[in-house]
Scaffold this motif. Structure first.
Motif, short mmCIF file in Angstrom:
data_model
loop_
_atom_site.label_atom_id
_atom_site.label_comp_id
_atom_site.label_asym_id
_atom_site.label_seq_id
_atom_site.Cartn_x
_atom_site.Cartn_y
_atom_site.Cartn_z
N GLY A 360 0.75 -1.36 0.04
CA GLY A 360 -0.11 -0.18 -0.07
C GLY A 360 0.89 1.32 0.15
N GLN A 361 1.98 1.35 0.62
CA GLN A 361 2.97 2.52 0.78
C GLN A 361 3.46 2.67 -0.68
OE1 GLN A 361 6.08 2.12 3.36
NE2 GLN A 361 6.49 4.17 3.74
N LYS A 362 3.88 1.34 -1.01
CA LYS A 362 4.58 1.71 -2.40
C LYS A 362 3.62 2.16 -3.46
CE LYS A 362 8.46 -1.65 -1.27
NZ LYS A 362 8.93 -2.88 -1.69
N ALA A 363 2.43 1.76 -3.39
CA ALA A 363 1.45 2.14 -4.52
C ALA A 363 0.58 3.22 -4.06
CB ALA A 363 0.35 0.94 -4.73
N GLU A 364 0.98 4.00 -2.95
CA GLU A 364 0.50 5.20 -2.54
C GLU A 364 -0.96 5.14 -2.26
OE1 GLU A 364 1.74 8.14 -5.20
OE2 GLU A 364 3.83 8.29 -4.54
N VAL A 365 -1.46 4.12 -1.89
CA VAL A 365 -2.82 3.79 -1.34
C VAL A 365 -3.20 4.75 -0.29
CG1 VAL A 365 -4.33 2.21 -0.65
CG2 VAL A 365 -2.94 1.45 -2.40
N LYS A 366 -4.24 5.42 -0.48
CA LYS A 366 -4.61 6.31 0.64
C LYS A 366 -6.23 6.20 0.82
CE LYS A 366 -0.83 8.70 0.46
NZ LYS A 366 0.26 8.63 1.57
N GLN A 403 -8.38 1.99 13.82
CA GLN A 403 -9.18 0.67 13.84
C GLN A 403 -10.08 0.79 12.90
OE1 GLN A 403 -10.94 0.01 17.87
NE2 GLN A 403 -10.70 -2.23 17.11
N ILE A 404 -10.98 1.95 12.57
CA ILE A 404 -11.80 1.94 11.52
C ILE A 404 -11.24 2.09 10.11
CG2 ILE A 404 -13.75 3.26 10.50
CD1 ILE A 404 -14.46 3.93 13.47
N GLN A 405 -10.12 2.85 10.27
CA GLN A 405 -9.31 2.92 9.01
C GLN A 405 -8.69 1.73 8.04
OE1 GLN A 405 -7.10 6.68 8.04
NE2 GLN A 405 -5.28 5.48 8.00
N ALA A 406 -7.89 0.75 9.34
CA ALA A 406 -7.23 -0.39 9.04
C ALA A 406 -7.88 -1.13 7.92
CB ALA A 406 -6.76 -1.01 10.13
N PRO A 407 -8.96 -1.56 7.93
CA PRO A 407 -9.74 -2.54 6.98
C PRO A 407 -10.00 -2.00 5.84
CG PRO A 407 -11.20 -2.02 9.05
CD PRO A 407 -10.00 -1.36 9.42
N ILE A 408 -10.42 -0.41 5.70
CA ILE A 408 -10.60 0.14 4.64
C ILE A 408 -9.39 0.04 3.65
CG2 ILE A 408 -11.24 2.27 3.40
CD1 ILE A 408 -12.66 2.94 6.21
N PHE A 409 -7.99 0.52 4.28
CA PHE A 409 -6.97 0.43 3.74
C PHE A 409 -6.44 -0.89 3.11
CE2 PHE A 409 -2.46 -0.39 4.04
CZ PHE A 409 -1.94 0.78 3.27
N GLU A 410 -6.92 -2.18 4.06
CA GLU A 410 -6.42 -3.24 3.51
C GLU A 410 -7.25 -3.80 2.36
OE1 GLU A 410 -7.72 -7.68 5.31
OE2 GLU A 410 -6.08 -6.66 6.48
N ASP A 411 -8.74 -3.40 2.16
CA ASP A 411 -9.35 -3.64 1.25
C ASP A 411 -8.93 -3.02 0.06
OD1 ASP A 411 -11.07 -5.62 2.10
OD2 ASP A 411 -12.80 -4.10 3.02
N ASP A 415 -7.68 -4.53 -3.38
CA ASP A 415 -8.21 -4.33 -4.81
C ASP A 415 -7.05 -3.85 -5.90
OD1 ASP A 415 -10.94 -4.75 -4.20
OD2 ASP A 415 -11.05 -2.34 -3.67
N HIS A 416 -6.11 -3.27 -5.28
CA HIS A 416 -5.07 -2.72 -6.24
C HIS A 416 -4.11 -4.27 -6.76
CE1 HIS A 416 -1.01 -1.17 -7.49
NE2 HIS A 416 -0.17 -1.72 -6.45
N ILE A 417 -4.07 -5.39 -5.82
CA ILE A 417 -3.55 -6.28 -6.09
C ILE A 417 -4.14 -7.24 -7.19
CG2 ILE A 417 -2.59 -8.58 -5.58
CD1 ILE A 417 -1.76 -7.32 -2.63
N PHE A 418 -5.74 -7.11 -6.86
CA PHE A 418 -6.45 -7.74 -7.77
C PHE A 418 -6.34 -6.89 -9.22
CE2 PHE A 418 -9.81 -9.18 -4.58
CZ PHE A 418 -9.30 -10.58 -4.55
N GLU A 419 -6.13 -5.93 -9.48
CA GLU A 419 -6.22 -5.18 -10.63
C GLU A 419 -4.84 -5.53 -11.41
OE1 GLU A 419 -5.82 -1.14 -9.52
OE2 GLU A 419 -8.28 -1.09 -9.21
N ASN A 420 -3.74 -6.09 -10.54
CA ASN A 420 -2.50 -6.49 -11.43
C ASN A 420 -2.26 -8.06 -11.42
OD1 ASN A 420 -0.63 -3.94 -11.47
ND2 ASN A 420 -2.03 -3.67 -9.66
N ALA A 421 -3.08 -8.88 -10.88
CA ALA A 421 -3.20 -10.36 -10.79
C ALA A 421 -3.89 -10.85 -11.84
CB ALA A 421 -3.72 -10.59 -9.36
N LYS A 422 -3.84 -12.05 -12.45
CA LYS A 422 -4.45 -12.81 -13.12
C LYS A 422 -5.81 -13.40 -12.38
CE LYS A 422 -0.40 -14.10 -16.20
NZ LYS A 422 0.35 -15.23 -16.43
N VAL A 423 -6.90 -12.58 -12.75
CA VAL A 423 -8.26 -13.02 -12.21
C VAL A 423 -9.03 -13.37 -13.26
CG1 VAL A 423 -10.04 -12.13 -10.75
CG2 VAL A 423 -7.77 -11.10 -10.46
N SER A 424 -9.65 -14.66 -13.06
CA SER A 424 -10.56 -15.20 -14.03
C SER A 424 -11.69 -15.21 -13.24
CB SER A 424 -10.01 -16.59 -14.59
OG SER A 424 -9.83 -17.43 -13.53
#
Length: 443
Positions: A360-366, A403-411, A415-424
């Motif tokens: 998330g840090q490297k992808a600048e996820v906010k 505590q509220i922000q953490a699961p939003i960041f994780e999701d 999603d960022h990883i899904f965009e770069n993975a091979k999802v069928s």
């Protein structure tokens, strides 16, 4: 000021920090000079109090401040220079316990640094996303459930015995040790047998009663009953049965649709279909996310800070213990030792947590302010009548916001990883999706 490395073993770091007496003296003098123009003292004009007098008056307090600032500054400077990120708050201790004014200050610092997380080529990760289209049968099942929830009750034939699921209309008076107690009586009370809305055993005691029958039902209040003066006590409820009614599901028609805010039955079906699409998508995402985390767990390996693993294992063990002992709400219990299974789960959680944070840090996820505010408002709705107090509490409490922000960041990272993975996508039935979800809950 000197910073000397004393330990460099894996992720463990140790340092000795020396702050000389001369450095402390200079810092105190600087603080006094900065404050001097605003200080007035009897016998001196404002700003004209001699430094020697100010030092005598304020020196001891400023010396403590100067010592803390010097140590904090040295540690912060070291972390910036080394690039270390402590896994937990560094342990800082005075090395010379017999320190007195005029001596150098020797401090030891110990911490575990966060590891370097290896990069992952997400394009090599293959994920199969399950998809389900809500069919007419699923919509019909949902309609039947709605009709049952909107059920009414009609009188059974006189002399019929009450069954589980029936509604009995009763007058009752409860007594403990022969004396009525507050809140233990009611008239014309409609009770659905099997609803578990009363004290355990009460509804079972009314199965088989008939209209006009009088019956005493003996029950024991639970040990953790909210009214402490009744907890664990045996009570006798004298009941008069005034009616026995059978459940009758509502008709599946336009009137039912209007009860649920739809214009007609077709509109209600459309709403149900949309809701099912959302539910299936949420379930599918949960399955895909677990598969992704499993793939990431297999794909990377790096050293983990023992302190984080220990803390997580203790938390898991403590949480599971309370789930197994739901009646024990306090923390006055024996020490709970984590098992090997707890530690294995803790290692997985710590590894994946560090990995996702790094991605998330490297992808600048906010997490945007609006996303966080919306999440806080959603949780606040769970506290009816206290929404404002909850919102204000979270706004003033950084830990609660995190505590509220953490699961939003994780999701968002997922999603960022899904965009770069091979999802069928794989089309499955509702039952197959449900089986996949149940398998997650078992693991």
């Amino acid at each position: 000021m000197q910073v000397t490395e004393t330990l460099n073993d894996g992720l463990k770091r140790g340092y000795a920090i020396k702050v000389t007496a001369a450095e402390l003296e200079d810092k105190v003098t600087q603080k006094l000079k900065e404050a001097q123009p605003d200080i007035a003292m009897k016998g001196f004009r404002k700003g004209k109090v001699p430094l020697s007098l100010l030092k005598k008056q304020y020196g001891p307090r400023l010396l403590g401040e100067a010592m803390q600032e010097s140590i904090d500054g040295a540690l912060q400077g070291h972390l910036e220079q080394s690039g270390d990120r402590p896994a937990m708050q560094p342990e800082v201790k005075m090395a010379n316990d017999d320190w007195k004014e005029g001596d150098d200050v020797d401090v030891t610092v110990a911490y575990e640094t966060l590891p370097q997380v290896p990069d992952v080529d997400f394009s090599t990760i293959e994920i199969e996303r399950l998809t389900v289209e809500p069919d007419d049968a699923a919509v019909d099942d949902a309609l039947k459930s709605l009709a049952e929830s909107a059920q009414s009750f009609e009188d059974r034939k006189k002399g019929s015995k009450a069954k589980d699921g029936d509604q009995v209309v009763i007058d009752f008076v409860g007594k403990v040790d022969g004396e009525p107690f507050e809140g233990g009586a009611a008239e014309d009370y409609p009770l659905v047998l099997g609803s578990n809305s009363f004290i355990p055993g009460f509804e079972d005691g009314l199965v088989g009663v008939k209209e006009g029958e009088e019956k005493d039902v003996t029950v024991t209040f639970p040990e953790n009953y909210q009214a402490q003066h009744l907890a664990g006590k045996e009570a006798v409820f004298s009941c008069t049965v005034k009616a026995v009614k059978a459940p009758k599901a509502a008709e599946i028609d336009d009137d039912l649709a209007k009860q649920f805010g739809a214009d007609d039955l077709e509109a209600l079906k459309g709403q149900i279909r949309e809701r099912l699409v959302t539910e299936y998508a949420g379930a599918s995402r949960a399955v895909a996310k677990r598969t992704l985390l499993d793939r990431l767990d297999e794909a990377v390996s790096f050293e983990l800070p023992p302190s984080l693993v220990d803390a997580e294992a203790n938390q898991i063990a403590h949480q599971l213990w309370h789930e197994e002992h739901p009646d024990h709400h306090g923390h006055d219990h024996e020490k709970i030792e984590p098992t090997d299974e707890h530690r294995k789960l803790a290692e997985r959680r710590v590894k994946l947590g560090l990995l996702l944070a790094d991605v998330g840090q490297k992808a600048e996820v906010k997490v945007t302010d609006s996303e966080l505010t919306q999440a806080i408002l959603t949780q606040a709705r769970q506290y009816r009548g206290q929404e404002r107090q909850f919102f204000e509490y979270v706004q003033q409490n950084a830990a609660a916001r995190q505590q509220i922000q953490a699961p939003i960041f994780e999701d968002k990272v997922v999603d960022h990883i899904f965009e770069n993975a091979k999802v069928s996508e794989k089309s499955v039935t509702k039952d197959e999706l449900q089986a996949a979800v149940e398998k997650l809950e078992e693991e």
